[in-house]
Design a protein around this motif. Structure first.
Motif, PDB file in Angstrom:
ATOM      1  N   GLU A  22       0.817  -1.210   0.000  1.00  0.00           N
ATOM      2  CA  GLU A  22       0.000   0.000   0.000  1.00  0.00           C
ATOM      3  C   GLU A  22       0.851   1.260   0.000  1.00  0.00           C
ATOM      4  O   GLU A  22       0.520   2.253  -0.660  1.00  0.00           O
ATOM      5  N   LEU A  53      -0.782  -1.727 -10.920  1.00  0.00           N
ATOM      6  CA  LEU A  53      -1.913  -1.521 -10.012  1.00  0.00           C
ATOM      7  C   LEU A  53      -2.115  -0.049  -9.652  1.00  0.00           C
ATOM      8  O   LEU A  53      -3.045   0.278  -8.916  1.00  0.00           O
ATOM      9  N   ASP A  55      -3.455   3.580  -9.799  1.00  0.00           N
ATOM     10  CA  ASP A  55      -4.782   3.985 -10.289  1.00  0.00           C
ATOM     11  C   ASP A  55      -4.838   5.400 -10.843  1.00  0.00           C
ATOM     12  O   ASP A  55      -5.888   5.860 -11.302  1.00  0.00           O
ATOM     13  N   SER A  56      -3.709   6.147 -10.820  1.00  0.00           N
ATOM     14  CA  SER A  56      -3.683   7.508 -11.342  1.00  0.00           C
ATOM     15  C   SER A  56      -2.420   7.704 -12.164  1.00  0.00           C
ATOM     16  O   SER A  56      -1.309   7.588 -11.634  1.00  0.00           O
ATOM     17  N   PHE A 134      -2.039  -1.254 -17.236  1.00  0.00           N
ATOM     18  CA  PHE A 134      -2.602  -0.778 -15.968  1.00  0.00           C
ATOM     19  C   PHE A 134      -4.005  -1.349 -15.788  1.00  0.00           C
ATOM     20  O   PHE A 134      -4.907  -1.069 -16.569  1.00  0.00           O
ATOM     21  N   LYS A 135      -4.174  -2.137 -14.741  1.00  0.00           N
ATOM     22  CA  LYS A 135      -5.412  -2.891 -14.543  1.00  0.00           C
ATOM     23  C   LYS A 135      -6.421  -2.183 -13.641  1.00  0.00           C
ATOM     24  O   LYS A 135      -7.597  -2.542 -13.638  1.00  0.00           O
ATOM     25  N   GLU A 136      -5.970  -1.197 -12.864  1.00  0.00           N
ATOM     26  CA  GLU A 136      -6.851  -0.536 -11.897  1.00  0.00           C
ATOM     27  C   GLU A 136      -6.945   0.959 -12.152  1.00  0.00           C
ATOM     28  O   GLU A 136      -7.161   1.739 -11.222  1.00  0.00           O
ATOM     29  N   LEU A 137      -6.798   1.383 -13.387  1.00  0.00           N
ATOM     30  CA  LEU A 137      -6.723   2.803 -13.715  1.00  0.00           C
ATOM     31  C   LEU A 137      -8.056   3.500 -13.454  1.00  0.00           C
ATOM     32  O   LEU A 137      -9.092   3.100 -13.977  1.00  0.00           O
ATOM     33  N   ARG A 138      -8.010   4.562 -12.636  1.00  0.00           N
ATOM     34  CA  ARG A 138      -9.215   5.327 -12.308  1.00  0.00           C
ATOM     35  C   ARG A 138      -9.124   6.779 -12.785  1.00  0.00           C
ATOM     36  O   ARG A 138     -10.124   7.363 -13.177  1.00  0.00           O
ATOM     37  N   HIS A 251     -10.381   0.414 -20.452  1.00  0.00           N
ATOM     38  CA  HIS A 251     -10.289   0.620 -19.004  1.00  0.00           C
ATOM     39  C   HIS A 251     -11.680   0.877 -18.422  1.00  0.00           C
ATOM     40  O   HIS A 251     -12.134   2.025 -18.313  1.00  0.00           O
ATOM     41  N   THR A 253     -12.518   0.591 -15.420  1.00  0.00           N
ATOM     42  CA  THR A 253     -12.436   1.178 -14.076  1.00  0.00           C
ATOM     43  C   THR A 253     -12.225   2.689 -14.115  1.00  0.00           C
ATOM     44  O   THR A 253     -12.266   3.341 -13.073  1.00  0.00           O
ATOM     45  N   GLU A 255     -12.547   6.498 -14.044  1.00  0.00           N
ATOM     46  CA  GLU A 255     -13.558   7.384 -13.467  1.00  0.00           C
ATOM     47  C   GLU A 255     -13.344   8.859 -13.818  1.00  0.00           C
ATOM     48  O   GLU A 255     -14.265   9.662 -13.665  1.00  0.00           O
TER      49      GLU A 255
END
Length: 366
Positions: A22, A53, A55-56, A134-138, A251, A253, A255
């Motif tokens: 984290e 992982l 996300d930005s 990138f699998k968790e891109l927000r 993507h 995910t 946002e």
């Protein structure tokens, strides 16, 4: 001593490895830049597994296609403004294309026997290819090297547009020149009683005359130039939006998406709701132009011969244009500048200071 020093180095390495995932992801997220993250991914297997992982991400497009020098005549300026949007947009199209080359000018010029550069050293990447890992891109921010619109030195032109499956709104701020405020003239002596009546405003003047757009807008092609600014900004916005489809499709995910340029000329934004709308209702292309089809639009224009900015700068021939789909305006009522519960704030929120204050002054006084 050597054994002790080796043990200390090993201990320091162990301490670094004890950092939880984290914490490392938070550090990588603060880095953001996709090229820097690519270099981080080469450090270790653990980093290689964690970087996807994040996300930005921020992607700086560094491929520049130069435009021809801006012509001097009014007709040529209009033609140039409409056509010059193609070059940076073509560059973006080539870069966003999955088939785009991922080699730099330096590596392309190297002889065949030269080994291929490492991924972290390549200066031109395809965002579609790079971002696919990138699998968790927000949150995604892409920056173009320049604005699409070729404008002369000293001219101000800024726009911001938001899209779902089509245009949601667009705000344009332009000025024929930006200069320092001249020093104030010397104070005039107070008027005498005989002069006071001549200096008083004409109370018999019709109120609607006071609100007329100044004659200066219609002289020297001023109105025509502002029409060009408006059309060119809409073309640039719709082209940017159309070319973002592959990334949005890859993507689910995502946002928040922002597409800007290093010149600060144009901003395209999409929030979570708008991104979802695009996934449900795909983009309708405008013929074969590789641009998003625009709906019927309503717009309102504010014009001021001079607007003073905080800090002493002066906008000459300042123009503010607010644009929304006609269907939305009719459905919500209240005029084009009122967008549901947010009122007119969407116009002011399009710009940062000092241009936000300029837009506010124009809406209040003109």
């Amino acid at each position: 001593m050597e054994g002790r020093e080796g043990g200390e180095e090993e201990g320091l390495g162990d301490q670094f490895e004890r950092l939880p995932d984290e914490v490392l992801l938070d550090v990588f997220g603060r880095i953001g830049d996709v090229k820097a993250l690519g270099r981080c991914a080469l450090v270790s297997r653990r980093f290689h597994a964690l970087v996807p992982l994040v996300d930005s991400v921020f992607v700086r497009v560094d491929c520049v296609i130069s435009d021809d020098p801006a012509p001097s005549s009014a007709r040529s300026r209009i033609s140039h403004a409409l056509c010059s949007a193609a070059s940076p947009i073509q560059a973006l199209g080539q870069i966003l294309s999955p088939a785009a080359a991922t080699v730099s000018r330096r590596s392309a010029a190297a002889p065949p026997s030269t080994p291929a550069p490492a991924a972290a050293d390549i200066s031109h990447h395809s965002p579609s290819e790079v971002l696919r890992s990138f699998k968790e891109l927000r949150r995604l921010h892409i920056e173009l090297p320049t604005g699409e619109l070729g404008i002369e030195d000293g001219v101000l032109l800024k726009w911001k547009a938001d899209f779902g499956s089509t245009l949601g709104s667009c705000v344009i701020l332009g000025a024929s020149s930006v200069s320092s405020k001249p020093p104030p003239p010397p104070a005039a002596p107070p008027p005498t009683a005989a002069d006071s009546s001549a200096a008083s405003p004409d109370s018999s003047r019709e109120p609607d005359e006071l609100g007329n757009i100044p004659e200066s807008l219609y002289t020297n092609g001023g109105l025509k130039l502002r029409v060009v600014w408006t059309i060119s900004s809409l073309i640039a916005a719709s082209a940017r939006h159309y070319l973002l489809q592959p990334i949005i499709a890859d993507h689910s995910t995502l946002e928040r998406l922002d597409l800007t340029d290093a010149d600060g000329q144009g901003v395209l934004t999409m929030d979570k709701k708008q991104l979802q709308e695009l996934r449900v209702r795909p983009v309708s292309a405008s013929g074969n132009s590789h641009r998003t089809l625009m709906p019927a639009l309503s717009m309102r224009l504010w014009y001021a011969p001079h607007v003073e900015l905080p800090g002493g700068q002066l906008l000459k021939g300042a123009t503010l244009v607010a644009i929304r789909p006609s269907e939305d305006v009719l459905r919500e009522g209240g005029g084009i500048e009122v967008a549901g519960p947010t009122g007119a704030s969407w116009i002011l929120d399009a710009f940062e200071e000092p241009y936000r204050t300029a837009a506010q002054d124009m809406m209040r006084c003109y």
